[in-house]
Design an enzyme around this catalytic site. Structure first.
Site, PDB file in Angstrom:
ATOM      1  N   ARG A 244       0.802  -1.231   0.000  1.00  0.00           N
ATOM      2  CA  ARG A 244       0.000   0.000   0.000  1.00  0.00           C
ATOM      3  C   ARG A 244       0.832   1.277   0.000  1.00  0.00           C
ATOM      4  O   ARG A 244       0.434   2.282   0.567  1.00  0.00           O
ATOM      5  CB  ARG A 244      -0.977   0.021   1.185  1.00  0.00           C
ATOM      6  CG  ARG A 244      -2.038  -1.048   1.126  1.00  0.00           C
ATOM      7  CD  ARG A 244      -3.001  -0.899  -0.052  1.00  0.00           C
ATOM      8  NE  ARG A 244      -3.867  -2.061  -0.129  1.00  0.00           N
ATOM      9  CZ  ARG A 244      -3.574  -3.144  -0.862  1.00  0.00           C
ATOM     10  NH1 ARG A 244      -2.470  -3.190  -1.618  1.00  0.00           N
ATOM     11  NH2 ARG A 244      -4.394  -4.171  -0.873  1.00  0.00           N
TER      12      ARG A 244
ATOM     13  N   SER B 130     -10.397   0.169   3.753  1.00  0.00           N
ATOM     14  CA  SER B 130      -9.735  -0.494   4.889  1.00  0.00           C
ATOM     15  C   SER B 130      -8.960   0.538   5.697  1.00  0.00           C
ATOM     16  O   SER B 130      -8.173   1.296   5.141  1.00  0.00           O
ATOM     17  CB  SER B 130      -8.755  -1.558   4.397  1.00  0.00           C
ATOM     18  OG  SER B 130      -9.461  -2.564   3.745  1.00  0.00           O
TER      19      SER B 130
ATOM     20  N   GLU C 151      -3.780   2.130   7.110  1.00  0.00           N
ATOM     21  CA  GLU C 151      -3.640   2.185   5.647  1.00  0.00           C
ATOM     22  C   GLU C 151      -4.122   3.559   5.169  1.00  0.00           C
ATOM     23  O   GLU C 151      -3.557   4.157   4.268  1.00  0.00           O
ATOM     24  CB  GLU C 151      -4.480   1.071   5.011  1.00  0.00           C
ATOM     25  CG  GLU C 151      -4.443   1.097   3.500  1.00  0.00           C
ATOM     26  CD  GLU C 151      -5.218  -0.050   2.865  1.00  0.00           C
ATOM     27  OE1 GLU C 151      -5.203  -1.176   3.402  1.00  0.00           O
ATOM     28  OE2 GLU C 151      -5.843   0.189   1.823  1.00  0.00           O
TER      29      GLU C 151
HETATM   30  C1  LIG Z   1     -15.518   1.423  -0.438  1.00  0.00           C
HETATM   31  C2  LIG Z   1     -14.032   1.476  -0.604  1.00  0.00           C
HETATM   32  C3  LIG Z   1     -13.340   0.354  -1.054  1.00  0.00           C
HETATM   33  C4  LIG Z   1     -11.947   0.394  -1.209  1.00  0.00           C
HETATM   34  N1  LIG Z   1     -11.302  -0.736  -1.639  1.00  0.00           N
HETATM   35  C5  LIG Z   1      -9.966  -0.703  -1.780  1.00  0.00           C
HETATM   36  C6  LIG Z   1      -9.264  -1.881  -2.211  1.00  0.00           C
HETATM   37  O1  LIG Z   1      -9.831  -2.918  -2.493  1.00  0.00           O
HETATM   38  N2  LIG Z   1      -7.912  -1.796  -2.338  1.00  0.00           N
HETATM   39  C7  LIG Z   1      -7.226  -0.640  -2.054  1.00  0.00           C
HETATM   40  O2  LIG Z   1      -5.989  -0.630  -2.189  1.00  0.00           O
HETATM   41  N3  LIG Z   1      -7.875   0.466  -1.645  1.00  0.00           N
HETATM   42  C8  LIG Z   1      -9.217   0.466  -1.504  1.00  0.00           C
HETATM   43  N4  LIG Z   1      -9.855   1.595  -1.094  1.00  0.00           N
HETATM   44  C9  LIG Z   1      -9.093   2.800  -0.744  1.00  0.00           C
HETATM   45  C10 LIG Z   1      -8.919   3.802  -1.896  1.00  0.00           C
HETATM   46  O3  LIG Z   1     -10.040   3.803  -2.737  1.00  0.00           O
HETATM   47  C11 LIG Z   1      -7.692   3.499  -2.720  1.00  0.00           C
HETATM   48  O4  LIG Z   1      -6.509   3.556  -1.955  1.00  0.00           O
HETATM   49  C12 LIG Z   1      -7.571   4.496  -3.875  1.00  0.00           C
HETATM   50  O5  LIG Z   1      -6.582   4.066  -4.726  1.00  0.00           O
HETATM   51  C13 LIG Z   1      -7.249   5.914  -3.401  1.00  0.00           C
HETATM   52  O6  LIG Z   1      -7.443   6.773  -4.516  1.00  0.00           O
HETATM   53  P1  LIG Z   1      -7.908   8.271  -4.342  1.00  0.00           P
HETATM   54  O7  LIG Z   1      -7.855   8.885  -5.674  1.00  0.00           O
HETATM   55  O8  LIG Z   1      -9.207   8.348  -3.635  1.00  0.00           O
HETATM   56  O9  LIG Z   1      -6.732   8.806  -3.429  1.00  0.00           O
HETATM   57  P2  LIG Z   1      -6.835   9.859  -2.239  1.00  0.00           P
HETATM   58  O10 LIG Z   1      -7.584   9.229  -1.108  1.00  0.00           O
HETATM   59  O11 LIG Z   1      -7.309  11.151  -2.747  1.00  0.00           O
HETATM   60  O12 LIG Z   1      -5.296   9.963  -1.847  1.00  0.00           O
HETATM   61  C14 LIG Z   1      -4.619   8.862  -1.268  1.00  0.00           C
HETATM   62  C15 LIG Z   1      -3.128   9.210  -1.174  1.00  0.00           C
HETATM   63  O13 LIG Z   1      -2.602   9.355  -2.485  1.00  0.00           O
HETATM   64  C16 LIG Z   1      -2.004  10.640  -2.655  1.00  0.00           C
HETATM   65  N5  LIG Z   1      -2.279  11.085  -4.012  1.00  0.00           N
HETATM   66  C17 LIG Z   1      -3.473  11.148  -4.642  1.00  0.00           C
HETATM   67  N6  LIG Z   1      -3.314  11.587  -5.909  1.00  0.00           N
HETATM   68  C18 LIG Z   1      -1.983  11.825  -6.064  1.00  0.00           C
HETATM   69  C19 LIG Z   1      -1.180  12.299  -7.151  1.00  0.00           C
HETATM   70  N7  LIG Z   1      -1.700  12.627  -8.330  1.00  0.00           N
HETATM   71  N8  LIG Z   1       0.160  12.415  -6.956  1.00  0.00           N
HETATM   72  C20 LIG Z   1       0.715  12.086  -5.757  1.00  0.00           C
HETATM   73  N9  LIG Z   1       0.004  11.629  -4.706  1.00  0.00           N
HETATM   74  C21 LIG Z   1      -1.325  11.501  -4.857  1.00  0.00           C
HETATM   75  C22 LIG Z   1      -2.672  11.527  -1.603  1.00  0.00           C
HETATM   76  O14 LIG Z   1      -1.851  12.620  -1.243  1.00  0.00           O
HETATM   77  C23 LIG Z   1      -2.844  10.525  -0.467  1.00  0.00           C
HETATM   78  O15 LIG Z   1      -1.629  10.391   0.241  1.00  0.00           O
HETATM   79  C24 LIG Z   1     -11.249   1.582  -0.924  1.00  0.00           C
HETATM   80  C25 LIG Z   1     -11.940   2.728  -0.498  1.00  0.00           C
HETATM   81  C26 LIG Z   1     -13.324   2.672  -0.325  1.00  0.00           C
HETATM   82  C27 LIG Z   1     -14.045   3.910   0.130  1.00  0.00           C
END
Ligand SMILES: Cc1cc2nc3c(=O)[nH]c(=O)nc-3n(C[C@H](O)[C@H](O)[C@H](O)COP(=O)(O)OP(=O)(O)OC[C@H]3O[C@@H](n4cnc5c(N)ncnc54)[C@H](O)[C@@H]3O)c2cc1C
Length: 307
Positions: free
Chosen positions: A181, A230, A300
């Site tokens: 992660r 998670s 996480e």
């Molecule tokens: C219902 C649900 C189910 C999920 N299932 C999973 C799963 O199965 N597996 C999993 O791994 N995760 C899961 N997640 C968590 C999440 O969706 C993932 O980690 C997703 O990839 C995060 O993407 P985001 O765009 O929302 O990132 P954000 O939450 O906006 O950011 C997460 C991190 O990434 C950084 N970031 C974002 N964009 C950039 C960029 N362009 N450059 C540099 N850093 C950046 C941010 O600063 C932060 O540190 C789930 C979440 C929910 C709500």
């Protein structure tokens, strides 16, 4: 230097409407908690992003790139600095060459689900595990998001990024280290996009796999309440959710935050939770895990901002 006045000065030539000042992050995080960001900047293009970063750095203003905020808790005191939302960077394209094979390229702000859809419509296999992950390409890459035994590292060919020292550059997969992660890029790196290397598959098989995953998620995850996925990383030999369940904590609440009764590694917002409620619940779980099971549960979810 931080504060909305300093940001206003530094970004004075950015068009009004593209920056929301004193913006409540509870309206943007999937968990629906979080205080105000000094500024939430809606980035229109890569060029604009480069320009804005230059200005923020000159004035030593903190910044945080985000995607869909599905894995972030912003503390109730909010974020001092500029949160950068990749609103205008959502392009996705597909190409095939006999030399390189099947590639999908996507900008950081593109929804992962749209990339999955493009793989299905071109009969490409490899991204099925991303079905139902509600983030963007940038967020998924930063987090090395994964499910069902696969992670982003298994499908990317290259990441296109804005390096804090070297400017815009492309890094091949082999040049990047990944952990559970987390993709190990220098702090302040901004991911601009990525190339995914996929294989030709059969449309019906790909769709079937995706449907199975979506049904499984619907059944196991508390999608009916705001959540951030998670909360804790799994331990090498133990699933975090099972550990929390074994400690009898399912359903426990602090204020409006509750350990989901459906999946113990999810904390849900039952309507009125604050970030402090969620963080208190996290601390309770960590302390009980350490006392009763002798293990350290690491989050996480990414926690940012001020108390
Ligand atoms: C219902 C649900 C189910 C999920 N299932 C999973 C799963 O199965 N597996 C999993 O791994 N995760 C899961 N997640 C968590 C999440 O969706 C993932 O980690 C997703 O990839 C995060 O993407 P985001 O765009 O929302 O990132 P954000 O939450 O906006 O950011 C997460 C991190 O990434 C950084 N970031 C974002 N964009 C950039 C960029 N362009 N450059 C540099 N850093 C950046 C941010 O600063 C932060 O540190 C789930 C979440 C929910 C709500």
């Amino acid at each position: 230097m931080t504060g909305k006045n300093e940001i206003k000065k530094a970004l004075s030539d950015v068009v009004a409407g593209e920056i929301l000042y004193d913006e409540p992050m509870s309206q943007h995080t999937s968990l629906a908690v979080g205080g105000n960001a000094d500024a939430l900047v809606l980035i229109k293009s890569e060029n604009q992003l480069v320009e804005i970063i230059k200005k923020l750095k000159e004035k030593e203003i903190n910044f945080l790139p985000v995607g869909n905020l599905t894995n972030i808790i912003v503390r109730d005191g909010g974020y001092r600095g500029a949160i950068l939302l990749m609103t205008g960077m959502k392009k996705i394209s597909y190409e095939y060459t006999p030399e390189v094979g099947y590639l999908i390229s996507a900008q950081a702000g593109a929804a992962l689900v749209k990339v999955v859809n493009m793989s299905v419509s071109n009969e490409l296999t490899g991204l099925e595990f991303c079905a139902g992950i509600p983030g963007t390409v940038g967020g998924a890459l930063w987090m090395n998001a994964g499910a069902y035994g696969k992670e982003m590292k298994d499908v990317i060919k290259a990441i296109y990024l804005l390096d804090p020292e070297e400017g815009i550059k492309t890094m091949k997969r082999e040049e990047i280290s990944f952990s559970y992660r987390r993709t190990l890029l220098p702090p302040d790196t901004i991911i601009l996009g990525a190339q995914f290397k996929l294989k030709k598959g059969e449309r019906e098989k790909i769709k079937k796999k995706i449907n199975e995953i979506l049904q499984w998620r619907q059944k196991k995850h508390p999608l009916e309440f705001p959540n951030a996925g998670s909360v804790f990383k799994n331990l090498p030999m133990q699933i975090a959710g099972k550990l929390i369940e074994d400690m009898g904590m399912k359903g426990m609440s602090v204020g409006g935050a509750q350990i989901s009764t459906k999946h113990a590694n999810f904390i849900v917002n039952r309507g009125s939770a604050s970030a402090s409620d969620v963080l208190e619940l996290i601390a309770l779980i960590q302390s009980k895990a350490e006392k009763e099971k002798g293990v350290k549960l690491e989050t996480e979810v990414v926690i940012v901002g001020e108390n």
